[in-house]
Write a protein that holds these residues in place. Structure first.
Motif, short mmCIF file in Angstrom:
data_model
loop_
_atom_site.label_atom_id
_atom_site.label_comp_id
_atom_site.label_asym_id
_atom_site.label_seq_id
_atom_site.Cartn_x
_atom_site.Cartn_y
_atom_site.Cartn_z
N ILE A 61 -9.87 -1.33 -3.93
CA ILE A 61 -8.49 -2.13 -3.80
C ILE A 61 -8.28 -1.91 -2.24
CG2 ILE A 61 -6.12 -2.18 -3.86
CD1 ILE A 61 -6.62 -1.53 -6.66
N ASN A 116 1.01 -1.17 0.11
CA ASN A 116 -0.07 0.07 0.08
C ASN A 116 0.63 1.37 0.06
OD1 ASN A 116 -2.30 -1.52 0.11
ND2 ASN A 116 -2.17 -1.74 2.08
N CYS A 134 1.71 1.27 -6.35
CA CYS A 134 0.47 1.09 -5.34
C CYS A 134 -0.46 2.15 -5.66
CB CYS A 134 0.96 1.10 -3.90
SG CYS A 134 2.12 -0.27 -3.74
N LYS A 151 -4.43 1.82 -5.90
CA LYS A 151 -5.39 1.84 -4.72
C LYS A 151 -6.29 3.24 -4.63
CE LYS A 151 -5.11 0.43 0.23
NZ LYS A 151 -5.85 1.07 0.78
N ASN A 154 -5.85 -3.80 -0.47
CA ASN A 154 -4.37 -3.99 -0.44
C ASN A 154 -3.64 -4.26 -1.61
OD1 ASN A 154 -3.85 -3.91 2.66
ND2 ASN A 154 -4.90 -5.70 2.66
N ILE A 155 -2.69 -3.65 -1.85
CA ILE A 155 -1.84 -3.76 -3.17
C ILE A 155 -0.39 -4.08 -2.59
CG2 ILE A 155 -1.67 -1.37 -3.61
CD1 ILE A 155 -1.74 -2.30 -6.68
#
Lengths: 423, 458
Positions: free
Chosen positions: A126, A32, A117, A120, A128-129
């Motif tokens: 989203i 994230n 990230c 997100k 969690n990335i």
């Protein structure tokens, strides 16, 4: 130290070969938009192959300075084990070309991963990335009294997971691939596809158990091929535990299936020029148009089976299905009405290597008239590997590398059971 | 390494502002006796040692490991790590406590290499004599001795000896073109005295299941009630909810059980405990890999989620107290919260009543492995040995059965729990490597699970 150990062993009537593995791996993990973990692993391990008292003894150490203790251990094991050694030490030499190592710009890679990230922010669902990257430099050296081999490899292993939540339901997509160097553009494309697939999965349902025409995507075929690759080994055949025992020279799969191992084809990310016993590797056809041509060997089982060693002692490098001519889209057209399976889980437990039975949790898409109509989850790929590879209609041209050991194109297969339970 | 060297490394690691520093040192030897084709084929011997360095600054973790224990190599590694941190020095002049040592009494009952070989020979012969259809027997005995030491910036300086013995027994059955395999294993944190354990029942069961599976038909694929056998059946709880309770997943909001403490997430029949202290069990240690004492952690009590498994660095975010659950395979891995010995508490339902209550279902008497996505809760397991249940009776043995579902739904669908608690051994893989774990369970009945199989009708 290695030379001293080999000489000391010889004085004690021990023929000794030392394989030295050196690893230098740097890993970066980003979650994230923040660095989650930074790892450095520098490791050295010595694998010893000793021939003593007509036995073969294997030992592994991280430190070989205590030579008398090592010699005594070899002798005591050699006096008690029963293997009827038919092995010999390596009789080859190899020196890899000196490659100038370019140290990657870790700070820039970290920035690139953190920037990725930002999806997100773009996709509010989203949760969690995550990105992880391993930059590995490894070298393998084999020494015995008369021979020396040395090779090294550099590669990048990239993995990612993206999870989305809608109305309390969470879905996750995983990515993993290998490459020669970090290419942010390539990763970006894969992430965008994963996000698109993920969004579709929220409408996913199961279906009732039935037989279908199935399009297995390249990652799925790769997972199955790699997991079942033990059936190609002479050792398994000799021990009568391979699905392909007594099948050398016989037709075992559909004539659409040609399986190769190409360790010295430089179009692949990693080329291994010799195996753990110092046998030089070469490109080979294992299954030719459905006929099982060549079992994979190490020195011991090559001798026991009366074959030549194939350079596969502790090594499988660039095993793959030979590509067909159809692109993925053309395979989809041929699928017409059926199911795409694009993810399977539980490979370590869902495959019986003795019977070939496969029962794996899967995800995919229902296709009607060549078009994807909905996503599927809570389904199982329930078949047998022999049945699966006999029902192949077409192999695709979309070969992709998923690991050092194997890579694969997609594959269209007929009459495969997909289990499930429609709500 | 000497205490003074470790202090020097710790102070070096902390010199750029890290708020956590740890040095983990390990030495391990293992002997893997491979008995195959009625011969002691090999003794794979492995001796490894190495050091792991860990520092943290706020949420960021930096880890380095090396097989070298040379001071200069380790200080060079420490330099690579600390260059990632830039801030005011928080800790300096760390002094370590006097080493606290945890030992383990080991009894090898006189088993030397010769006696071990003789034991394996006898066992191989005994199994082969059971039935002509046994075509191959494979035995593996793994004996491991490990010594770990962990020190950190708070002065912790703890050492633990860990000894374990594990035995795998596998038989392959053949009849014409038909084949099957059947196996069992037993392992404990004990010496070779484990080989004196009576395994008559395990051998008898292996034979029965191997022969039944030889002639097994296809499993019917559909949603149905499922009875899960004792012992390794608990892998379903290990995978389906144990991993989702690990702080690594909770602290990053990557678990289906995030934020559910105090909520009823399972049926009243479900009480799940992870206990790293049970004497001799395969997943038992006296301290975890951060040097904290292992303990008995009740995770789910009568269906209510009451705790997670926690470690030092994730506890910074969770602030729930440590559970002594930080584990790693070896020095190459940074530790994270992991399970030790996880089991479902027994109750008083009977297996007979479970079978009678099912018109059409599956008796998954032995589970293989499985996996779970802790973020979504989706899991899958393969059945090693399974029978269909028809009209309240155990029917035909089936092959290729697997179970898939979601953590929260299965926890709520546990209908009956018997009293035959059994522990089985296994290895669990996750981000800190593969660690020995025990899964324990009595026989249970789950009202519905999606079963994968090749047949579509019943």
């Amino acid at each position: 130290m290695i030379t001293k150990l080999i000489k000391e062993a010889k004085k004690n009537n021990i023929e000794l070969e030392v394989l030295t593995n050196l690893y230098d791996v740097t890993s970066i993990e980003v979650l994230n938009g923040k660095l989650k973990k930074f790892d450095i692993n520098r490791d050295k391990a010595y694998s010893l192959k000793a021939l003593y008292n007509k036995r073969k003894i294997s030992l592994k150490y991280s430190d070989i300075s205590d030579i008398p203790t090592i010699i005594n251990r070899i002798k005591s094991f050699g006096d008690i084990i029963d293997n009827d050694n038919v092995d010999s030490l390596c009789e080859n030499d190899y020196q890899a070309e000196e490659k100038k190592r370019v140290e990657p710009d870790y700070k820039q890679i970290k920035v690139d991963l953190i920037n990725l990230c930002k999806y997100k922010e773009q996709y509010k669902d989203i949760v969690n990335i995550y990105f992880g990257l391993n930059l590995s430099n490894s070298s393998t050296v084999i020494d015995n009294e008369n021979h020396h081999l040395q090779d090294s490899t550099t590669m990048i292993d990239l993995y990612s997971s993206i999870s989305m939540s809608k109305n309390g339901v969470v879905k996750t997509k995983y990515l993993e691939y290998y490459d020669k160097e970090f290419n942010v553009g390539k990763l970006k494309k894969k992430v965008e596809k994963a996000i698109k697939d993920l969004e579709l999965e929220f409408s996913a349902t199961s279906i009732n158990t039935a037989k279908h025409r199935v399009l297995l995507t390249n990652n799925v075929v790769n997972d199955l091929l790699y997991t079942m690759s033990d059936m190609f080994y002479s050792k398994q055949i000799y021990m009568k535990v391979s699905l392909l025992k007594d099948k050398v020279g016989k037709k075992v799969f559909s004539d659409k299936v040609t399986i190769l191992e190409e360790p010295v084809n430089d179009k692949f990310v990693v080329n291994k020029h010799f195996d753990r016993e110092g046998t030089l590797t070469y490109n080979k056809i294992i299954v030719d148009k459905g006929v099982f041509k060549l079992p994979l060997n190490n020195l011991e089982y090559a001798y026991k089976c009366g074959d030549k060693p194939t350079g596969n002692s502790g090594l499988l490098n660039n095993l793959h299905l030979e590509c067909g001519k159809c692109s993925f889209d053309e395979l989809l057209e041929k699928l017409d009405n059926g199911i795409i399976i694009d993810s399977i889980q539980g490979l370590h437990a869902g495959i019986n290597h003795v019977t070939g039975d496969i029962s794996l949790q899967a995800e995919g898409k229902l296709v009607k008239d060549g078009k994807v109509v909905k996503a599927l989850n809570m389904i199982l790929l329930s078949t047998n590997i022999i049945e699966l590879l006999n029902n192949v209609i077409e192999v695709g041209s979309d070969l992709e590398e998923f690991g050092i050991a194997s890579s694969s194109p997609s594959m269209l297969v007929d009459n495969i059971t997909i289990s499930g339970s429609e709500e | 390494m000497k205490k003074e060297i470790k202090e020097e490394i710790l102070n070096n690691l902390l010199s750029t502002g890290a708020d956590f520093a740890e040095v983990y040192e390990e030495k391990e030897t293992s002997k893997n006796y491979v008995y195959l084709d009625s011969k002691l084929d090999n003794i794979d011997y492995c001796e490894s040692e190495g050091v792991g360095l860990r520092i943290a600054k706020d949420d960021e973790i930096f880890y380095a490991s090396s097989s070298s224990r040379d001071k200069d190599d380790i200080l060079s590694l420490a330099d690579s790590l600390k260059s990632n941190v830039n801030g005011k020095v928080i800790y300096n002049d760390v002094k370590l406590n006097k080493e606290e040592r945890f030992t383990q009494e080991v009894n090898n009952n006189g088993y030397d290499e010769k006696k071990i070989k003789s034991y394996l020979q006898r066992l191989d012969k005994r199994i082969r004599k059971l039935d002509k259809r046994i075509s191959q027997v494979g035995l593996r005995l793994i004996v491991t001795d490990k010594l770990i030491n962990v020190v950190n910036h708070t002065g912790i300086n703890k050492t633990e000896e860990r000894h374990s013995t594990l035995m795998y027994v596998n038989a392959i059955f053949k009849d014409g073109d038909k084949s099957s395999n059947s196996s069992f294993s037993f392992g404990e944190c004990k010496g070779l005295e484990l080989l004196d354990k009576n395994i008559d029942k395990e051998i008898e069961t292996m034979l029965k299941y191997g022969l039944d599976k030889l002639y097994a038909g296809n499993c019917v694929g559909k949603e149905m009630p499922v009875i899960l056998g004792p012992g390794f059946g608990a892998v379903i709880f290990h995978e389906a909810c144990g991993h989702a309770m690990e702080a690594e997943a909770i602290a990053t909001n990557a678990s289906v059980l995030c934020g559910k403490i105090g909520e009823k997430i399972a049926s009243d029949k479900v009480t799940i405990i992870d206990d790293g202290t049970i004497d001799g069990l395969w997943g038992t240690t006296q301290i975890d890999d951060e040097g904290n004492s292992t303990q008995r952690n009740v995770l789910i009590k009568d269906g209510v989620l009451v705790n997670y498994l926690n470690d030092e660095l994730n506890n910074r975010k969770l602030n729930m107290g440590l559970t002594g659950s930080s584990r790693r395979e070896n020095y190459k891995y940074a530790p994270v919260s992991r399970m030790n010995n996880t089991y479902l508490q027994p109750m008083d339902d009977t297996i007979e009543d479970m079978i009678k209550s099912i018109d059409f279902g599956l008796y998954a008497i032995e589970l293989g492995g499985g996996q779970v996505d802790p973020e979504t809760g989706d899991f899958n397991f393969s059945c090693k040995t399974a029978y269909m249940v028809r009209d309240g009776k155990i029917a035909e043995c089936v092959k290729g059965a697997s179970l898939i579902g979601n953590t929260l739904s299965i926890l709520n669908n546990v209908e009956m729990v018997s009293d035959d608690l059994k522990y089985d051994v296994g290895f669990c893989g996750a981000s800190s490597g593969s660690v020995p774990v025990t899964t324990g369970e009595p026989t249970i009945k789950v009202s519905k699970i999606l079963v994968g199989g090749e047949d579509s009708d019943n």
